[in-house]
Design an enzyme around this catalytic site. Structure first.
Site, mmCIF file in Angstrom:
data_model
loop_
_atom_site.group_PDB
_atom_site.id
_atom_site.type_symbol
_atom_site.label_atom_id
_atom_site.label_comp_id
_atom_site.label_asym_id
_atom_site.label_seq_id
_atom_site.Cartn_x
_atom_site.Cartn_y
_atom_site.Cartn_z
ATOM 1 N N HIS A 95 8.192 -2.334 -7.793
ATOM 2 C CA HIS A 95 7.073 -3.274 -7.680
ATOM 3 C C HIS A 95 5.781 -2.536 -7.970
ATOM 4 O O HIS A 95 5.584 -1.401 -7.539
ATOM 5 C CB HIS A 95 7.022 -3.950 -6.308
ATOM 6 C CG HIS A 95 7.121 -3.019 -5.144
ATOM 7 N ND1 HIS A 95 8.305 -2.450 -4.743
ATOM 8 C CD2 HIS A 95 6.172 -2.547 -4.292
ATOM 9 C CE1 HIS A 95 8.099 -1.675 -3.700
ATOM 10 N NE2 HIS A 95 6.808 -1.708 -3.393
ATOM 11 N N ILE B 87 2.567 -9.764 1.435
ATOM 12 C CA ILE B 87 2.529 -10.379 2.767
ATOM 13 C C ILE B 87 1.539 -9.655 3.686
ATOM 14 O O ILE B 87 1.101 -10.225 4.691
ATOM 15 C CB ILE B 87 3.959 -10.372 3.370
ATOM 16 C CG1 ILE B 87 4.135 -11.465 4.398
ATOM 17 C CG2 ILE B 87 4.325 -9.009 3.926
ATOM 18 C CD1 ILE B 87 5.583 -11.703 4.796
ATOM 19 N N GLY C 292 5.690 6.428 0.476
ATOM 20 C CA GLY C 292 5.643 5.260 1.333
ATOM 21 C C GLY C 292 6.340 4.039 0.767
ATOM 22 O O GLY C 292 6.051 2.913 1.180
ATOM 23 N N GLN C 293 7.289 4.249 -0.157
ATOM 24 C CA GLN C 293 8.031 3.090 -0.677
ATOM 25 C C GLN C 293 8.887 2.496 0.442
ATOM 26 O O GLN C 293 9.724 3.197 1.018
ATOM 27 C CB GLN C 293 8.925 3.492 -1.854
ATOM 28 C CG GLN C 293 9.639 2.288 -2.473
ATOM 29 C CD GLN C 293 10.522 2.664 -3.672
ATOM 30 O OE1 GLN C 293 10.712 3.843 -3.974
ATOM 31 N NE2 GLN C 293 11.064 1.650 -4.322
ATOM 32 N N SER C 294 8.663 1.224 0.742
ATOM 33 C CA SER C 294 9.400 0.574 1.828
ATOM 34 C C SER C 294 10.382 -0.464 1.317
ATOM 35 O O SER C 294 11.270 -0.884 2.064
ATOM 36 C CB SER C 294 8.429 -0.057 2.824
ATOM 37 O OG SER C 294 7.641 -1.043 2.191
ATOM 38 N N ASN D 294 4.761 2.956 -5.581
ATOM 39 C CA ASN D 294 5.231 4.010 -4.696
ATOM 40 C C ASN D 294 6.694 4.313 -5.006
ATOM 41 O O ASN D 294 7.498 3.388 -5.186
ATOM 42 C CB ASN D 294 5.085 3.577 -3.232
ATOM 43 C CG ASN D 294 3.626 3.392 -2.835
ATOM 44 O OD1 ASN D 294 2.778 4.205 -3.191
ATOM 45 N ND2 ASN D 294 3.332 2.313 -2.130
HETATM 46 P P1 DGP Z 1 5.841 -0.395 -0.765
HETATM 47 O O1 DGP Z 1 5.417 0.110 0.591
HETATM 48 O O2 DGP Z 1 5.110 0.262 -1.907
HETATM 49 O O3 DGP Z 1 7.337 -0.368 -0.917
HETATM 50 O O4 DGP Z 1 5.375 -1.901 -0.800
HETATM 51 C C1 DGP Z 1 6.131 -2.964 -0.294
HETATM 52 C C2 DGP Z 1 5.183 -4.109 -0.107
HETATM 53 O O5 DGP Z 1 5.953 -5.285 0.074
HETATM 54 C C3 DGP Z 1 4.296 -3.995 1.124
HETATM 55 O O6 DGP Z 1 2.929 -3.916 0.693
HETATM 56 C C4 DGP Z 1 4.524 -5.274 1.903
HETATM 57 C C5 DGP Z 1 5.262 -6.152 0.923
HETATM 58 N N1 DGP Z 1 6.258 -7.017 1.540
HETATM 59 C C6 DGP Z 1 7.252 -6.636 2.392
HETATM 60 N N2 DGP Z 1 8.004 -7.696 2.716
HETATM 61 C C7 DGP Z 1 7.467 -8.770 2.069
HETATM 62 C C8 DGP Z 1 7.821 -10.142 2.014
HETATM 63 O O7 DGP Z 1 8.776 -10.630 2.615
HETATM 64 N N3 DGP Z 1 7.023 -10.953 1.246
HETATM 65 C C9 DGP Z 1 5.952 -10.460 0.548
HETATM 66 N N4 DGP Z 1 5.246 -11.339 -0.162
HETATM 67 N N5 DGP Z 1 5.611 -9.161 0.570
HETATM 68 C C10 DGP Z 1 6.361 -8.331 1.321
#
Ligand code: DGP
Length: 114
Positions: free
Chosen positions: A100, A32, A93-95, A87
């Site tokens: 994934h 996203i 920075g894992q969110s 991550n």
């Molecule tokens: P990380 O920071 O490595 O945990 O990556 C999480 C990723 O997930 C970040 O790059 C943004 C993505 N993301 C968060 N919420 C959503 C969502 O609702 N849809 C999509 N397609 N991606 C999302």
């Protein structure tokens, strides 16, 4: 499925996503908040918190994740190169706590990453 997990909810179809690949084990969809012209997330459909939680019975899943990444990279035309990032934990920075793999490509990338 973990009911409050964002990516489990995308797998379940409860939250929309731009899905570009789905099979019995994995899902791939566009990030996203893209950090490159191609930024795709490739995830297992069943919940695993992070790469730290991959176990000895996950071989088939890992093979499928990587084969999917290579296929998506090919379909996206990333012949000049691409990068995969996962991550794990706060410092990295894992969110989202659902394993994934970020597939990034379509621009030159710096090393080391930030
Ligand atoms: P990380 O920071 O490595 O945990 O990556 C999480 C990723 O997930 C970040 O790059 C943004 C993505 N993301 C968060 N919420 C959503 C969502 O609702 N849809 C999509 N397609 N991606 C999302």
């Amino acid at each position: 499925m973990h009911e409050r997990c964002l990516f489990c909810r995308i797998v379940a179809g409860e939250i929309p996503a731009d899905i570009i690949h789905e099979d019995d084990l994995v899902l791939a969809f566009r990030d996203i908040n893209p950090q490159a012209p191609t930024h795709v997330l490739v995830i297992p459909k069943h919940h695993i918190d992070s790469a730290a939680d991959i176990g000895p019975t996950d071989g088939d899943l890992l093979a499928r994740l990587w084969a999917t990444i290579a296929d998506v990279a090919d379909r996206e035309g990333l012949s000049r190169g691409w990068r995969v990032v996962t991550n794990v934990g706060r410092d990295a920075g894992q969110s989202v706590e659902h394993l994934h793999l970020h597939l990034l490509g379509g621009r030159p990338m710096a090393w080391p990453p930030g």
